[in-house]
Design a protein around this motif. Sequence first.
Motif, mmCIF file in Angstrom:
data_model
loop_
_atom_site.group_PDB
_atom_site.id
_atom_site.type_symbol
_atom_site.label_atom_id
_atom_site.label_comp_id
_atom_site.label_asym_id
_atom_site.label_seq_id
_atom_site.Cartn_x
_atom_site.Cartn_y
_atom_site.Cartn_z
ATOM 1 N N LYS A 32 0.834 -1.205 0.000
ATOM 2 C CA LYS A 32 0.000 0.000 0.000
ATOM 3 C C LYS A 32 0.864 1.249 0.000
ATOM 4 C CE LYS A 32 -3.958 -2.072 2.390
ATOM 5 N NZ LYS A 32 -4.818 -2.009 3.621
ATOM 6 N N GLN A 33 2.000 1.198 0.736
ATOM 7 C CA GLN A 33 2.877 2.355 0.808
ATOM 8 C C GLN A 33 3.407 2.729 -0.585
ATOM 9 O OE1 GLN A 33 3.041 -0.359 2.627
ATOM 10 N NE2 GLN A 33 2.865 0.244 4.810
ATOM 11 N N PHE A 34 3.845 1.712 -1.363
ATOM 12 C CA PHE A 34 4.362 1.995 -2.709
ATOM 13 C C PHE A 34 3.268 2.567 -3.609
ATOM 14 C CE2 PHE A 34 4.588 0.552 -7.136
ATOM 15 C CZ PHE A 34 5.710 1.247 -7.554
ATOM 16 N N LEU A 35 2.078 1.941 -3.523
ATOM 17 C CA LEU A 35 0.998 2.380 -4.400
ATOM 18 C C LEU A 35 0.606 3.819 -4.144
ATOM 19 C CD1 LEU A 35 -1.264 -0.813 -4.457
ATOM 20 C CD2 LEU A 35 0.299 0.003 -6.230
ATOM 21 N N ALA A 36 0.639 4.215 -2.867
ATOM 22 C CA ALA A 36 0.276 5.598 -2.526
ATOM 23 C C ALA A 36 1.277 6.578 -3.147
ATOM 24 C CB ALA A 36 0.223 5.761 -1.010
ATOM 25 N N LYS A 37 2.571 6.303 -2.989
ATOM 26 C CA LYS A 37 3.601 7.175 -3.548
ATOM 27 C C LYS A 37 3.563 7.159 -5.085
ATOM 28 C CE LYS A 37 6.732 6.549 0.390
ATOM 29 N NZ LYS A 37 8.045 6.024 0.819
ATOM 30 N N PHE A 38 3.339 5.991 -5.649
ATOM 31 C CA PHE A 38 3.311 5.869 -7.103
ATOM 32 C C PHE A 38 2.135 6.634 -7.701
ATOM 33 C CE2 PHE A 38 2.021 3.785 -11.056
ATOM 34 C CZ PHE A 38 3.210 3.809 -11.773
ATOM 35 N N ASP A 39 0.977 6.561 -7.030
ATOM 36 C CA ASP A 39 -0.208 7.265 -7.529
ATOM 37 C C ASP A 39 0.004 8.767 -7.560
ATOM 38 O OD1 ASP A 39 -1.675 5.020 -8.075
ATOM 39 O OD2 ASP A 39 -2.761 4.995 -6.174
ATOM 40 N N VAL A 40 0.770 9.279 -6.590
ATOM 41 C CA VAL A 40 1.063 10.719 -6.568
ATOM 42 C C VAL A 40 1.878 11.101 -7.801
ATOM 43 C CG1 VAL A 40 2.329 12.545 -5.365
ATOM 44 C CG2 VAL A 40 0.934 10.926 -4.056
ATOM 45 N N ALA A 41 2.927 10.320 -8.086
ATOM 46 C CA ALA A 41 3.767 10.598 -9.254
ATOM 47 C C ALA A 41 2.975 10.427 -10.548
ATOM 48 C CB ALA A 41 4.984 9.676 -9.249
ATOM 49 N N LYS A 42 2.139 9.422 -10.549
ATOM 50 C CA LYS A 42 1.322 9.172 -11.744
ATOM 51 C C LYS A 42 0.386 10.350 -12.015
ATOM 52 C CE LYS A 42 -2.214 6.593 -11.230
ATOM 53 N NZ LYS A 42 -3.075 5.420 -10.948
ATOM 54 N N LYS A 43 -0.212 10.868 -10.955
ATOM 55 C CA LYS A 43 -1.135 12.001 -11.102
ATOM 56 C C LYS A 43 -0.396 13.228 -11.627
ATOM 57 C CE LYS A 43 -4.443 14.849 -8.555
ATOM 58 N NZ LYS A 43 -5.045 15.155 -7.226
ATOM 59 N N SER A 44 0.791 13.464 -11.126
ATOM 60 C CA SER A 44 1.581 14.611 -11.584
ATOM 61 C C SER A 44 1.864 14.488 -13.082
ATOM 62 C CB SER A 44 2.897 14.702 -10.810
ATOM 63 O OG SER A 44 2.651 14.924 -9.433
ATOM 64 N N PHE A 45 2.213 13.286 -13.515
ATOM 65 C CA PHE A 45 2.506 13.094 -14.933
ATOM 66 C C PHE A 45 1.263 13.317 -15.796
ATOM 67 C CE2 PHE A 45 2.687 10.079 -18.579
ATOM 68 C CZ PHE A 45 3.629 10.764 -19.323
ATOM 69 N N VAL A 46 0.139 12.788 -15.333
ATOM 70 C CA VAL A 46 -1.109 12.954 -16.092
ATOM 71 C C VAL A 46 -1.473 14.426 -16.221
ATOM 72 C CG1 VAL A 46 -3.593 12.490 -16.078
ATOM 73 C CG2 VAL A 46 -1.984 10.666 -15.481
ATOM 74 N N GLU A 47 -1.150 15.207 -15.209
ATOM 75 C CA GLU A 47 -1.470 16.637 -15.215
ATOM 76 C C GLU A 47 -0.425 17.451 -15.979
ATOM 77 O OE1 GLU A 47 -1.811 17.517 -11.096
ATOM 78 O OE2 GLU A 47 -3.871 16.727 -10.922
ATOM 79 N N GLY A 48 0.582 16.778 -16.533
ATOM 80 C CA GLY A 48 1.577 17.466 -17.341
ATOM 81 C C GLY A 48 2.793 17.944 -16.585
ATOM 82 N N GLN A 49 2.878 17.631 -15.300
ATOM 83 C CA GLN A 49 4.029 18.052 -14.491
ATOM 84 C C GLN A 49 5.090 16.933 -14.522
ATOM 85 O OE1 GLN A 49 2.886 19.987 -10.668
ATOM 86 N NE2 GLN A 49 0.769 19.521 -11.293
ATOM 87 N N LYS A 50 5.791 16.840 -15.644
ATOM 88 C CA LYS A 50 6.711 15.726 -15.852
ATOM 89 C C LYS A 50 7.920 15.785 -14.921
ATOM 90 C CE LYS A 50 5.456 15.480 -20.749
ATOM 91 N NZ LYS A 50 5.951 15.543 -22.153
ATOM 92 N N ASP A 51 8.497 16.981 -14.745
ATOM 93 C CA ASP A 51 9.666 17.109 -13.873
ATOM 94 C C ASP A 51 9.310 16.769 -12.435
ATOM 95 O OD1 ASP A 51 11.187 17.844 -16.023
ATOM 96 O OD2 ASP A 51 10.983 20.005 -15.661
ATOM 97 N N VAL A 52 8.124 17.202 -12.012
ATOM 98 C CA VAL A 52 7.661 16.889 -10.649
ATOM 99 C C VAL A 52 7.484 15.386 -10.507
ATOM 100 C CG1 VAL A 52 5.776 17.189 -8.998
ATOM 101 C CG2 VAL A 52 6.563 19.132 -10.366
#
Length: 659
Positions: A32-52
């Motif tokens: 669950k810990q990995f999925l939570a962190k991964f979802d944050v990065a995934k959301k940033s990418f979907v929103e166009g914040q690639k560097d973030v």
Amino acid sequence: MFKYISLIVITFLVSCSGIQMINRDTSHLYTKQFLAKFDVAKKSFVEGQKDVALQQLNNIQDAKLKPAELATKNNLIGVINYSNGNFEQAIFQFNLALNSSQEDGELSAQIRLNLASSYYKLDDLENTFKTLDGTDSRYLLNRDLENFHKLRYRVSKELDFQTVALDSLLWLNAGATTVEDLKNNKFYPQLVTQYFIVDQSQRVKIVQDFKEGKEFVCAYLSYLEVEQLINEGNKTKAQEVGSWMQSNFGMFPEILALVSTRFEMLKKYSKINMQSIGVVLPLTGDKSKFGKRALAGIDHAVRKYNERNSNKPNFQPIQIKIFDSMGSAIVGKEKVREMIERENSSIVIGGLLKDEARAEYEAARKYGAFFISLSQIYTNKDEKNHLLIEVPGSVESQVSLLFSEKYLSKYGNKVSIIYPNTESGYAYVDSAWKMAEKSGAEIVSIQSFDHNQTDHRSTVAKVLGLYFTRERQEEYDLLKEVHKLEGNTTIRRVQTLGPIVDFDWVLLPAAPNDALQLIPSFNYYDAFNVTLVGGPNWRSRRISREASKLGKLLFVDSEVPKTDSAFVSSFQRRYDQRPGVVEILGFESMSLAANILSLGEFNSRDELESTVMNAQKVAGITGSWRLQDDVWMKEMSLMSLYRGRLNKVNFTTEKSIGE
């Protein structure tokens, strides 16, 4: 209890990018810990914040990750690099991801698809194909599976892996359940085209082995195979495929109905009228004079046949049904269809003009009708069969003589070929390659020429080793100095660099106009007394008039009736003129038709076909034909032309046959 998670999957093909969410049960592979962190990065990418997104992914420590988690992280880093156009870095990340993705088959398949797409972006076709070939496509669903086969089809075409390309097109068309659905599929045109590109034995095997519940597309392709075989005149093989379909595709009545209708149509037009022979000739238009001359020869043959047999009991005279092609291949093809469907003509005579011959033969072949062509048909030997006779002698018949043991023993087994870049030229080259391989002859060089040009010296120079002078530069410089020391002792052009004649003879299947441009070029380059061999069209007045300047020429041709022959005499009495080559062709074609029909009584084309195949040999006034490898081969003669005299070569001596 298993939990479903959302993993980001980026599929990209050529210039397309997209995002797809896949839900699957992988709770034992991800915390669950990995999925939570991964979802944050995934959301940033979907929103166009690639560097973030990259920073957030890099903050996840690799040492604490499970193998599948590490692969998922590296995969997304690779996707971000790909979206930025950093394809080399993306490839590095995808390869890292594959090192730890083995526990998750679906993830591994998606990573491989991403990796293959990256290689393709760099135009690295070999690694693209290798990566796709190692992908287990069973783990790919919906759009992923479609993109996989799109890319696999495209790269296979570019690498000339035609069977692999066909396999992917089968998958891309596999969802259809009706013929209408299939034809509306955007990949349907490519499927049909690719199917017939692949060799017949290979494509049939692919279709028969294709499973996975995608049988409808295979059933329809099998129907197209039946159509193709019928059009090629191979009814026996078509019936075999039709029977196989009845056993394997009973669940598709729509397809089986198409097959049944096609065989019913074939049966309908199988009935023949033995007394009806169809003739299609150009009787109007620019070439009408040739059509009328051929018709005179045909008419003479019909009259002689009917007169000769008129006293026989129950004799029914032959009737010719005459159709005008107007010098058009399209019209000629349609007229052949009419004479078969409407007149039930037993045999079709046509093809006086080479542009019409192939089209008219293909139309006759579609119905399984016997076709007698007044000119050669320039196509692959595999497209011909026992229902075709070429009156002048086919390309295969001519080349067979030139690569026979008796010819090679007399003239040598090293040959160069100079051919026009036309269908006729390609047909000669294809046949020569095959015959040379069988006879043990060696083809030293092959050069093509543009028949629209009038200066062919560069073509001959290539054959004589004079075109690429850099390879002979030292020899050239030495001889040039010698000529300087000798001075200008002659007004003739001096050929400084001597020709290389590393062949025994030259096959030159050129029309008379081109031959008269090519032949003098050999003397121009000081290559004297080269043996040059042409086809039947060298029996022309133009070449004969120039023969005294050309040296000794050879060409392959048929026997021609002598001036005092019964045929020539009877023709001259009836039409008050001597027959020419065209009249002889017309007479010969009808004589052959009559000889074939005299072999028995036939009610159908199948009965006629069976009898013809068993006959094995058919004779005429210009020669005889034997059935060899399912093709009628004419016994040809070798002729020599020297100083206006035409001689027949019998390979020990030459017998003069006139001026």
